[in-house]
Design an enzyme around this catalytic site. Structure first.
Site, mmCIF file in Angstrom:
data_model
loop_
_atom_site.group_PDB
_atom_site.id
_atom_site.type_symbol
_atom_site.label_atom_id
_atom_site.label_comp_id
_atom_site.label_asym_id
_atom_site.label_seq_id
_atom_site.Cartn_x
_atom_site.Cartn_y
_atom_site.Cartn_z
ATOM 1 N N THR A 14 33.188 26.393 45.034
ATOM 2 C CA THR A 14 34.323 26.137 45.467
ATOM 3 C C THR A 14 35.726 27.134 43.724
ATOM 4 O O THR A 14 34.928 27.725 43.067
ATOM 5 C CB THR A 14 34.737 24.536 44.405
ATOM 6 N N ASP A 15 36.479 26.266 44.525
ATOM 7 C CA ASP A 15 37.841 27.670 43.695
ATOM 8 C C ASP A 15 38.184 26.682 42.592
ATOM 9 O O ASP A 15 38.640 24.839 42.917
ATOM 10 C CB ASP A 15 39.099 28.462 44.531
ATOM 11 N N LEU A 16 39.664 26.252 41.769
ATOM 12 C CA LEU A 16 40.357 25.605 40.979
ATOM 13 C C LEU A 16 40.415 24.386 41.426
ATOM 14 O O LEU A 16 40.253 23.492 40.587
ATOM 15 C CB LEU A 16 41.257 26.339 40.390
ATOM 16 N N GLY A 18 39.183 22.154 43.481
ATOM 17 C CA GLY A 18 37.869 21.397 44.125
ATOM 18 C C GLY A 18 37.631 22.316 45.760
ATOM 19 O O GLY A 18 36.384 21.776 45.993
ATOM 20 N N ILE A 19 38.291 22.662 46.609
ATOM 21 C CA ILE A 19 37.338 23.182 47.245
ATOM 22 C C ILE A 19 37.077 24.459 47.481
ATOM 23 O O ILE A 19 37.212 25.268 47.033
ATOM 24 C CB ILE A 19 38.481 22.874 49.027
#
Length: 131
Positions: A14-16, A18-19
């Protein structure tokens, strides 16, 4: 016949926000393709060692439809769209339950030891061909 490969989204995917980071979908479908080939009965390690043949992605057309999130249980579906002596075209989808999150059409080719295109292995064509 549709091949199915289950996976879970980990924090590292995930990225920052949250995806799932967009490039990780390509990793997910790569894993599923490797399992599809393995389930067909093709040993890619042996194919490379004995005949110098490896598979390479020639083209990807991708659509990002909805985000996947940390801890989601996903399934990658792989379907053979077309096979010729020179290439495989696969349709792949990443789903959460019944919902399609990502879809791609992937063109694969075989490369020989010199890194140049070669014909697909006959056994792969025979195993993958619709019956």
């Amino acid at each position: 016949m549709t091949h199915r490969f289950a996976l879970r989204v980990y924090y590292e995917d995930t990225d920052l926000a949250g995806i799932v980071y967009y490039a990780n979908y390509l990793k997910f479908i790569e894993r599923a393709r490797s399992e599809w080939v393995r389930d067909l009965g093709v040993d890619q390690t042996r194919l490379k060692a004995e005949r110098g043949i490896v598979f390479a992605v020639r083209r990807v057309e991708a659509d990002y439809l909805l985000p996947a999130r940390f801890d989601d249980l996903l399934e990658v579906e792989t379907d053979l769209a077309q096979i010729t002596p020179a290439r495989l075209i696969l349709d792949q989808r990443v789903l959460r339950g019944e919902t399609v999150l990502f879809s791609a059409r992937v063109t694969l080719v075989a490369l020989g030891e010199a890194g140049r295109p070669v014909r697909l292995p006959t056994e792969l064509c025979e195993l993958a061909a619709p019956r």
